[in-house]
Design a protein around this motif. Structure first.
Motif, PDB file in Angstrom:
ATOM      1  N   ALA A 229       9.301   7.905 -12.965  1.00  0.00           N
ATOM      2  CA  ALA A 229       9.479   6.442 -12.951  1.00  0.00           C
ATOM      3  C   ALA A 229       9.602   5.925 -11.527  1.00  0.00           C
ATOM      4  O   ALA A 229       8.951   4.944 -11.136  1.00  0.00           O
ATOM      5  N   VAL A 230      10.427   6.597 -10.746  1.00  0.00           N
ATOM      6  CA  VAL A 230      10.672   6.107  -9.397  1.00  0.00           C
ATOM      7  C   VAL A 230       9.421   6.248  -8.536  1.00  0.00           C
ATOM      8  O   VAL A 230       9.069   5.350  -7.766  1.00  0.00           O
ATOM      9  N   VAL A 231       8.766   7.396  -8.660  1.00  0.00           N
ATOM     10  CA  VAL A 231       7.572   7.592  -7.840  1.00  0.00           C
ATOM     11  C   VAL A 231       6.511   6.547  -8.182  1.00  0.00           C
ATOM     12  O   VAL A 231       5.806   6.032  -7.306  1.00  0.00           O
ATOM     13  N   ALA A 232       6.422   6.201  -9.448  1.00  0.00           N
ATOM     14  CA  ALA A 232       5.463   5.168  -9.849  1.00  0.00           C
ATOM     15  C   ALA A 232       5.795   3.844  -9.162  1.00  0.00           C
ATOM     16  O   ALA A 232       4.919   3.172  -8.601  1.00  0.00           O
ATOM     17  N   LEU A 233       7.060   3.484  -9.184  1.00  0.00           N
ATOM     18  CA  LEU A 233       7.451   2.222  -8.551  1.00  0.00           C
ATOM     19  C   LEU A 233       7.205   2.276  -7.045  1.00  0.00           C
ATOM     20  O   LEU A 233       6.729   1.302  -6.448  1.00  0.00           O
ATOM     21  N   ARG A 234       7.513   3.412  -6.465  1.00  0.00           N
ATOM     22  CA  ARG A 234       7.292   3.520  -5.037  1.00  0.00           C
ATOM     23  C   ARG A 234       5.801   3.412  -4.729  1.00  0.00           C
ATOM     24  O   ARG A 234       5.381   2.786  -3.745  1.00  0.00           O
ATOM     25  N   GLY A 235       4.998   4.011  -5.588  1.00  0.00           N
ATOM     26  CA  GLY A 235       3.554   3.901  -5.409  1.00  0.00           C
ATOM     27  C   GLY A 235       3.107   2.447  -5.443  1.00  0.00           C
ATOM     28  O   GLY A 235       2.251   2.029  -4.660  1.00  0.00           O
ATOM     29  N   ALA A 236       3.700   1.662  -6.321  1.00  0.00           N
ATOM     30  CA  ALA A 236       3.349   0.243  -6.402  1.00  0.00           C
ATOM     31  C   ALA A 236       3.646  -0.466  -5.087  1.00  0.00           C
ATOM     32  O   ALA A 236       2.873  -1.296  -4.610  1.00  0.00           O
ATOM     33  N   TYR A 237       4.795  -0.083  -4.519  1.00  0.00           N
ATOM     34  CA  TYR A 237       5.185  -0.696  -3.253  1.00  0.00           C
ATOM     35  C   TYR A 237       4.174  -0.343  -2.152  1.00  0.00           C
ATOM     36  O   TYR A 237       3.685  -1.214  -1.431  1.00  0.00           O
ATOM     37  N   GLU A 238       3.851   0.942  -2.063  1.00  0.00           N
ATOM     38  CA  GLU A 238       2.897   1.377  -1.044  1.00  0.00           C
ATOM     39  C   GLU A 238       1.533   0.705  -1.259  1.00  0.00           C
ATOM     40  O   GLU A 238       0.824   0.382  -0.310  1.00  0.00           O
ATOM     41  N   GLN A 239       1.241   0.503  -2.528  1.00  0.00           N
ATOM     42  CA  GLN A 239      -0.047  -0.106  -2.855  1.00  0.00           C
ATOM     43  C   GLN A 239      -0.173  -1.512  -2.256  1.00  0.00           C
ATOM     44  O   GLN A 239      -1.260  -1.917  -1.838  1.00  0.00           O
ATOM     45  N   ARG A 240       0.950  -2.209  -2.224  1.00  0.00           N
ATOM     46  CA  ARG A 240       0.912  -3.562  -1.640  1.00  0.00           C
ATOM     47  C   ARG A 240       0.490  -3.506  -0.177  1.00  0.00           C
ATOM     48  O   ARG A 240      -0.282  -4.340   0.282  1.00  0.00           O
ATOM     49  N   LEU A 241       1.021  -2.524   0.515  1.00  0.00           N
ATOM     50  CA  LEU A 241       0.644  -2.396   1.921  1.00  0.00           C
ATOM     51  C   LEU A 241      -0.818  -1.967   2.045  1.00  0.00           C
ATOM     52  O   LEU A 241      -1.582  -2.525   2.856  1.00  0.00           O
ATOM     53  N   ALA A 242      -1.210  -1.006   1.205  1.00  0.00           N
ATOM     54  CA  ALA A 242      -2.597  -0.543   1.267  1.00  0.00           C
ATOM     55  C   ALA A 242      -3.563  -1.701   1.027  1.00  0.00           C
ATOM     56  O   ALA A 242      -4.599  -1.831   1.689  1.00  0.00           O
ATOM     57  N   GLU A 243      -3.216  -2.576   0.099  1.00  0.00           N
ATOM     58  CA  GLU A 243      -4.079  -3.728  -0.183  1.00  0.00           C
ATOM     59  C   GLU A 243      -4.220  -4.633   1.032  1.00  0.00           C
ATOM     60  O   GLU A 243      -5.311  -5.109   1.349  1.00  0.00           O
ATOM     61  N   ILE A 244      -3.095  -4.847   1.672  1.00  0.00           N
ATOM     62  CA  ILE A 244      -3.146  -5.704   2.854  1.00  0.00           C
ATOM     63  C   ILE A 244      -4.079  -5.089   3.902  1.00  0.00           C
ATOM     64  O   ILE A 244      -4.907  -5.774   4.500  1.00  0.00           O
ATOM     65  N   LEU A 245      -3.932  -3.804   4.087  1.00  0.00           N
ATOM     66  CA  LEU A 245      -4.782  -3.146   5.082  1.00  0.00           C
ATOM     67  C   LEU A 245      -6.259  -3.225   4.679  1.00  0.00           C
ATOM     68  O   LEU A 245      -7.136  -3.541   5.489  1.00  0.00           O
ATOM     69  N   THR A 246      -6.505  -2.961   3.402  1.00  0.00           N
ATOM     70  CA  THR A 246      -7.889  -3.009   2.938  1.00  0.00           C
ATOM     71  C   THR A 246      -8.480  -4.413   3.119  1.00  0.00           C
ATOM     72  O   THR A 246      -9.607  -4.583   3.625  1.00  0.00           O
ATOM     73  N   ASP A 247      -7.681  -5.389   2.735  1.00  0.00           N
ATOM     74  CA  ASP A 247      -8.137  -6.773   2.910  1.00  0.00           C
ATOM     75  C   ASP A 247      -8.442  -7.057   4.370  1.00  0.00           C
ATOM     76  O   ASP A 247      -9.477  -7.670   4.706  1.00  0.00           O
ATOM     77  N   GLY A 248      -7.539  -6.604   5.222  1.00  0.00           N
ATOM     78  CA  GLY A 248      -7.720  -6.871   6.646  1.00  0.00           C
ATOM     79  C   GLY A 248      -8.995  -6.242   7.189  1.00  0.00           C
ATOM     80  O   GLY A 248      -9.692  -6.835   8.020  1.00  0.00           O
ATOM     81  N   VAL A 249      -9.265  -5.046   6.728  1.00  0.00           N
ATOM     82  CA  VAL A 249     -10.502  -4.402   7.162  1.00  0.00           C
ATOM     83  C   VAL A 249     -11.704  -5.217   6.681  1.00  0.00           C
ATOM     84  O   VAL A 249     -12.646  -5.477   7.439  1.00  0.00           O
ATOM     85  N   ALA A 250     -11.621  -5.664   5.430  1.00  0.00           N
ATOM     86  CA  ALA A 250     -12.721  -6.458   4.871  1.00  0.00           C
ATOM     87  C   ALA A 250     -12.876  -7.765   5.633  1.00  0.00           C
ATOM     88  O   ALA A 250     -13.991  -8.214   5.913  1.00  0.00           O
ATOM     89  N   GLU A 251     -11.748  -8.337   5.986  1.00  0.00           N
ATOM     90  CA  GLU A 251     -11.805  -9.587   6.744  1.00  0.00           C
ATOM     91  C   GLU A 251     -12.283  -9.351   8.177  1.00  0.00           C
ATOM     92  O   GLU A 251     -12.563 -10.311   8.904  1.00  0.00           O
ATOM     93  N   GLY A 252     -12.278  -8.094   8.587  1.00  0.00           N
ATOM     94  CA  GLY A 252     -12.678  -7.796   9.952  1.00  0.00           C
ATOM     95  C   GLY A 252     -11.573  -7.952  10.962  1.00  0.00           C
ATOM     96  O   GLY A 252     -11.783  -7.823  12.161  1.00  0.00           O
ATOM     97  N   VAL A 253     -10.355  -8.157  10.519  1.00  0.00           N
ATOM     98  CA  VAL A 253      -9.253  -8.326  11.480  1.00  0.00           C
ATOM     99  C   VAL A 253      -8.518  -7.021  11.746  1.00  0.00           C
ATOM    100  O   VAL A 253      -7.729  -6.931  12.682  1.00  0.00           O
ATOM    101  N   PHE A 254      -8.729  -6.024  10.876  1.00  0.00           N
ATOM    102  CA  PHE A 254      -8.102  -4.719  11.121  1.00  0.00           C
ATOM    103  C   PHE A 254      -9.180  -3.676  11.375  1.00  0.00           C
ATOM    104  O   PHE A 254     -10.285  -3.774  10.846  1.00  0.00           O
ATOM    105  N   ASP A 255      -8.798  -2.696  12.150  1.00  0.00           N
ATOM    106  CA  ASP A 255      -9.695  -1.570  12.399  1.00  0.00           C
ATOM    107  C   ASP A 255      -8.947  -0.295  12.042  1.00  0.00           C
ATOM    108  O   ASP A 255      -8.212   0.253  12.858  1.00  0.00           O
ATOM    109  N   VAL A 256      -9.122   0.131  10.829  1.00  0.00           N
ATOM    110  CA  VAL A 256      -8.369   1.285  10.336  1.00  0.00           C
ATOM    111  C   VAL A 256      -9.343   2.315   9.788  1.00  0.00           C
ATOM    112  O   VAL A 256     -10.159   2.005   8.936  1.00  0.00           O
TER     113      VAL A 256
END
Lengths: 212, 212, 212, 212
Positions: B123-150
């Motif tokens: 249960a906890v790992v799932a919730l933690r994964g959700a949290y990390e996912q929020r950050l991953a999304e931001i990074l992915t979006d940023g790459v798509a927007e061209g503002v991040f280079d990851v």
DNA sequence: TATGAATGAGGGTTCATTCAT
DNA sequence: GATGAATGAACCCTCATTCAT
């Protein structure tokens, strides 16, 4: 009972260290019982005491040996590296590489510090401080050279160490990425993080594709 | 052992959670005994069981409550933030701030996961994964927007989380730096780390993906 | 609240002391295991710790309680006895009587002193010294009064105590001699030993042979 | 335990006996570990078994040798002593002297009897009985000769032995009194104790106070 | 003889947990 | 709710002893 062939002495001690490393990594120092450890090694619990003096000393030895190795190998890795950028790159590469190779020792040395009794704790924290100091010096030098732009060297030091150390929580050998790719990714993150906007990191020259 | 008049049930439960948090943070879950905890609260060990069902459940509750709070408050922090850069900045600010405020919960949630029994662990790992996912999304979006280079979003995600989380190992309220200074320093480090060197995104040339 | 049978509180503690006394007397402190003791009492080994804090403390308690009783009861026995001869007679009678009644405590207090840790040892030796001092005073007074002829009061004190104490090594209730006969025999031996040749001890009037 | 000339076995064996004597005297048989003993001797625990067959047998040997010596030397001391008074005086002098010289053996032989296993116990108690019997005979003879006035020979025997034996609990070489003074004091105490009022003990002619 | 490693039993003690009061 | 006493398992560690080397 029947024991395996061969000289038991050094072999047994090595087996204890190895099994201890694994069990502490897996369950934590407090949660690992010497009965478990003995069973893993294939001897009776009491027989452990022919090789270790105490559960506590086993932990201390494992941690201290690791930290000594870490420091010694860092010296080697930094030898004849010139300039803050190159030295930082070497630091990151070494640190990541070491942490992937010996992630159990690293993890234990970070997470079980609180289980060390005061005397051992002091010694280990001092050594760890020396290691952190090496990174702090590189950052300070880089700022002086004008190649780094860091507001607070101490915060950056801690942050970089944490960033690099964190990977032994998730790295699994045989995962999606090659060792080189992981090193390259971290080099880029760290160097980008500390270099001023105007500069750009030199390419590392590795492509990160596993070729074997 | 001072007892306030009235229904002190909730008070006792709160005292148990608070003391438990402190003791687990300090000694680790395995090393904390319920006798210690009871003594801290000012009751007898057996009386704990009027409030908790099990030592294990106490740990699970503490961790789960923390993770739920973390997720809920992250939603609030990210609400009406637009654009990857601003969202990443908000993420960093929130994360650092939360970790400074509740560093004990955070530390426990990271270091005592292995003490959770399988059901709670999942249960906890799932919730933690959700949290990390929020950050991953931001990074992915940023790459798509061209503002991040990851190069590798997953590595970057883990690295950033580790970097930010690491500070609850060294942060002490009342230290040299203000809360805002620490937040600012981390914002800068992270954003520098993921933003491209120049205005235009430079092709990295390495993808690090195993090809076998 | 009335204690019913099966409600163990004070009863258990008393049982522990009693069984402990017997086992230590029989096997010695070192040789008595808490598992034995617990079995004797009818509880689990760990349950002992609801009543004692330590094996060592159990020993110290048993010894200290005995010595305190000894001193207190000696005061009572000597109260309103006048003159060195009468006081010595009272001392001997009390001592012998006490040693026959509580020979286990006495034996333990003599033979297990070395098992006490330093702090407890000091305390007990001090109390024992106070007891011996009472006898030494009587002898000194008697010499001053001219009714005793003793070359060295200290040697005589130790000797008399040893003589009297020795009987808890061989005395068995229900043996050949009555309690009174044993007391009389020791009174005679001791008084003869310290009185000058010219004086003569008053007849005790008891012959001491069991007649039934 | 055959001893061959030339080898240093005897030396090691002697060292074991000596160290064993000291350790048992100091800590008690149960509390002395063979590891301690081996360390004291300067060998490994396992090596003890080249010299002794068992911890128990070491104890039995030490005690039995002592008792045999005691009996043999008592015979010598009593040889050609005539008359109950002179024989009692000789007994006291011998006993006190022996106990001062070999107080560790004496103490152990008294206090560790219970640690002997049944077979050894029987043997030692029988020898000790023989020793006590010698004193009882002297007392009985003295009563028959009319020079002693003792109500119960057995009680007197135990008492005298206890009195004399007690001194190895407090005697320290180099103390306030000379060996001769202590012997004289005990001779006087004992003889006074058993002789009738009318008789008088012959002066011993020693004053016993150290003058240097 | 001496050693070092092993055994198997047992040492004192702590633990999470239960439950009648 | 709180208590104190109980449980049974497990803890780390020490012990006397054995035996191949």
């Amino acid at each position: 009972m029947a024991r395996t062939i061969g000289s038991h002495g050094p072999t047994t001690m090595e087996a204890i260290r190895k099994a201890g490393l694994r069990l502490i990594f897996q369950h934590g120092y407090e949660a690992m019982s010497l009965r478990q450890l003995a069973a893993e090694v294939g001897i009776q619990p009491g027989s452990l005491y022919n090789h270790i003096s105490t559960k506590q000393e086993l932990l201390a030895d494992l941690i201290q040996d690791h930290i000594n190795d870490l420091l010694r190998e860092l010296e080697t890795a930094l030898r004849d590296k010139e300039g803050a950028v190159e030295r930082l790159r070497a630091f990151v590469a070494f640190h990541v590489s070491y942490h992937m190779t010996r992630k159990r020792e690293v993890f234990i040395a970070n997470s079980e510090l609180r289980s060390l009794d005061p005397r051992n704790y002091e010694a280990v924290v001092a050594l760890r401080g020396a290691y952190e100091q090496r990174l702090a010096e590189i950052l300070t030098d880089g700022v002086a050279e004008g190649v780094f732009d860091v507001d607070d060297v101490q915060v950056a030091t801690f942050a970089i160490i944490a960033l690099l150390t964190g990977l032994c929580s998730w790295y699994r050998p045989g995962g999606r990425l090659t060792k080189d790719a992981i090193i390259a990714a971290h080099e880029k993150l760290v160097l980008s993080g500390v270099m001023p906007r105007s500069a750009k990191p030199s390419p590392s020259g590795r492509d990160g594709i596993k070729t074997e």
